[in-house]
Design an enzyme around this catalytic site. Sequence first.
Site, PDB file in Angstrom:
ATOM      1  N   GLU A 156       9.124  10.975   6.744  1.00  0.00           N
ATOM      2  CA  GLU A 156       9.093  11.256   5.344  1.00  0.00           C
ATOM      3  C   GLU A 156       9.398  12.668   4.691  1.00  0.00           C
ATOM      4  O   GLU A 156       9.051  13.353   4.061  1.00  0.00           O
ATOM      5  CB  GLU A 156       7.499  10.890   4.696  1.00  0.00           C
ATOM      6  CG  GLU A 156       6.989  10.011   5.094  1.00  0.00           C
ATOM      7  CD  GLU A 156       5.641   9.611   4.752  1.00  0.00           C
ATOM      8  OE1 GLU A 156       4.931  10.374   3.924  1.00  0.00           O
ATOM      9  OE2 GLU A 156       5.257   8.399   4.798  1.00  0.00           O
ATOM     10  N   GLU A 260       6.313  -0.191   8.722  1.00  0.00           N
ATOM     11  CA  GLU A 260       4.879  -0.236   8.274  1.00  0.00           C
ATOM     12  C   GLU A 260       4.800  -1.284   7.094  1.00  0.00           C
ATOM     13  O   GLU A 260       4.336  -1.187   6.205  1.00  0.00           O
ATOM     14  CB  GLU A 260       4.544   1.140   7.795  1.00  0.00           C
ATOM     15  CG  GLU A 260       4.659   2.133   8.687  1.00  0.00           C
ATOM     16  CD  GLU A 260       4.266   3.560   8.213  1.00  0.00           C
ATOM     17  OE1 GLU A 260       3.851   3.601   7.009  1.00  0.00           O
ATOM     18  OE2 GLU A 260       4.659   4.602   8.709  1.00  0.00           O
TER      19      GLU A 260
HETATM   20  O1  9MR Z   1      -2.886   4.024   6.965  1.00  0.00           O
HETATM   21  C1  9MR Z   1      -2.910   5.327   7.170  1.00  0.00           C
HETATM   22  C2  9MR Z   1      -4.388   5.656   6.636  1.00  0.00           C
HETATM   23  O2  9MR Z   1      -5.645   4.861   7.380  1.00  0.00           O
HETATM   24  C3  9MR Z   1      -4.465   7.126   6.548  1.00  0.00           C
HETATM   25  O3  9MR Z   1      -5.669   7.551   5.524  1.00  0.00           O
HETATM   26  C4  9MR Z   1      -3.555   7.662   5.765  1.00  0.00           C
HETATM   27  C5  9MR Z   1      -3.556   9.111   5.860  1.00  0.00           C
HETATM   28  O4  9MR Z   1      -2.328   9.756   5.611  1.00  0.00           O
HETATM   29  O5  9MR Z   1      -2.086   7.411   6.413  1.00  0.00           O
HETATM   30  C6  9MR Z   1      -1.955   5.857   6.355  1.00  0.00           C
HETATM   31  O6  9MR Z   1      -0.720   5.722   7.267  1.00  0.00           O
HETATM   32  C7  9MR Z   1       0.497   6.150   6.556  1.00  0.00           C
HETATM   33  C8  9MR Z   1       1.563   6.327   7.744  1.00  0.00           C
HETATM   34  O7  9MR Z   1       0.889   7.190   8.662  1.00  0.00           O
HETATM   35  C9  9MR Z   1       2.861   6.831   7.381  1.00  0.00           C
HETATM   36  N1  9MR Z   1       3.301   6.352   6.255  1.00  0.00           N
HETATM   37  C10 9MR Z   1       2.493   5.843   5.025  1.00  0.00           C
HETATM   38  C11 9MR Z   1       1.020   5.204   5.536  1.00  0.00           C
HETATM   39  C12 9MR Z   1       0.180   4.812   4.499  1.00  0.00           C
HETATM   40  O8  9MR Z   1      -0.288   5.987   3.698  1.00  0.00           O
END
Ligand code: 9MR
Length: 371
Positions: A156, A260
């Site tokens: 990102e 994702e």
């Molecule tokens: O699914 C993840 C969630 O459990 C966490 O709280 C969150 C915190 O940053 O991150 C989520 O996963 C993210 C991923 O690592 C990167 N792309 C976006 C995802 C959704 O936020």
Amino acid sequence: MKKRFVVLGAAFCMFAMAFAEGGKTMREAFADKFLIGVALNTRQVTTKNPEVQALIRDQFSSVVAENCMKAAEVQPEEGVFDFTDGDKLCDLAEKNGQAVIGHCLVWHSQAPRWMFRDKDGKQVSREVLIQRMKDHIYKVVGHFKGRVKGWDVVNEAIEGNGEFRKSPYYRIIGPEFIRLAFQFAHEADPNVELYYNDYGMDSPRKREAVVKMVKDLKAHGCRIDAVGMQSHVGFDTPLDEYEKSLEAFAAAGVKVMVTELDLSVLPWPKGNYGAAIETNFDYKKEMDPYTEGLPADKQKEQDDFYAKLFDIYLRHSEDVTRVTFWGLTDADSWKNNFPVRGRTDYPLAFDRDMKPKPFVNTIIEMAENAK
Ligand code: 9MR
């Protein structure tokens, strides 16, 4: 007459059972197309529930850690590393014969607080941050060497308007932080695949910026194997633009991974399905309409949308090397708490009873019928 009815009934039951037993899993159906993956939390990785274990093992050929390999988790204090949960994920995947994807090395979010500050709380210099980034990457990639197939190296780094995100990495190091991260990761494990991963990839400006970044990395001799399209999509995601991005990344000379995938069915406060985790809105009942279950027409809408997505992936299966769902069942999805906390969403392939949604059979059939 009665007997014939019983015989017919029995024959039907046997047919139904044979169909249920003989039906392929996603893992089997996509085996010669692309990896089919799932993001797991540590509770799922270590579960003793045989049903959950079987679901993970039978349906997926690849796994990724939803959180436990992120920087704040593996290096909570400078020089103090904790690979316990990441190792457990690798153990499970090895037992199941699944590919492990490492997520993620350099990301502005879930980075440990100390990363950008010195002991007096002042912002660190460019040299210090480069060294910290290098140490982190060397240690983490080095630890999982031989167990992880590929890493989301940078996550990102580009905004929807195509500009670089003004993250601490960008502000302190400059745009070269991306190139340096890829270089360090390759030095730490020359055999591991390296990916750039981002959300909102249907945006034309973001597409152009990512293509430019890929070309720039290649021009500097860096290894980059794939672009990850996170694909936190909604019913209003423009699939024509999404497909154009997939094609543009492939044309830039990298593979494409859907990293994702989830499809929210809930209303979005602003009509923009991103994954900027800093976004959050207050709970309102009208924003949470399906607490008692998903109505049939909404399920159908989701089934149709997922079929369209997999039609794209299968038509591009020469370029798409993995499709990963961001979560195992609806109950565990981050979407239940984003961008509004405490809602009931239905974004994934398996429902709250671990049963497949209707689209799972559809995409299995599509995979089997695809050349
Ligand atoms: O699914 C993840 C969630 O459990 C966490 O709280 C969150 C915190 O940053 O991150 C989520 O996963 C993210 C991923 O690592 C990167 N792309 C976006 C995802 C959704 O936020």
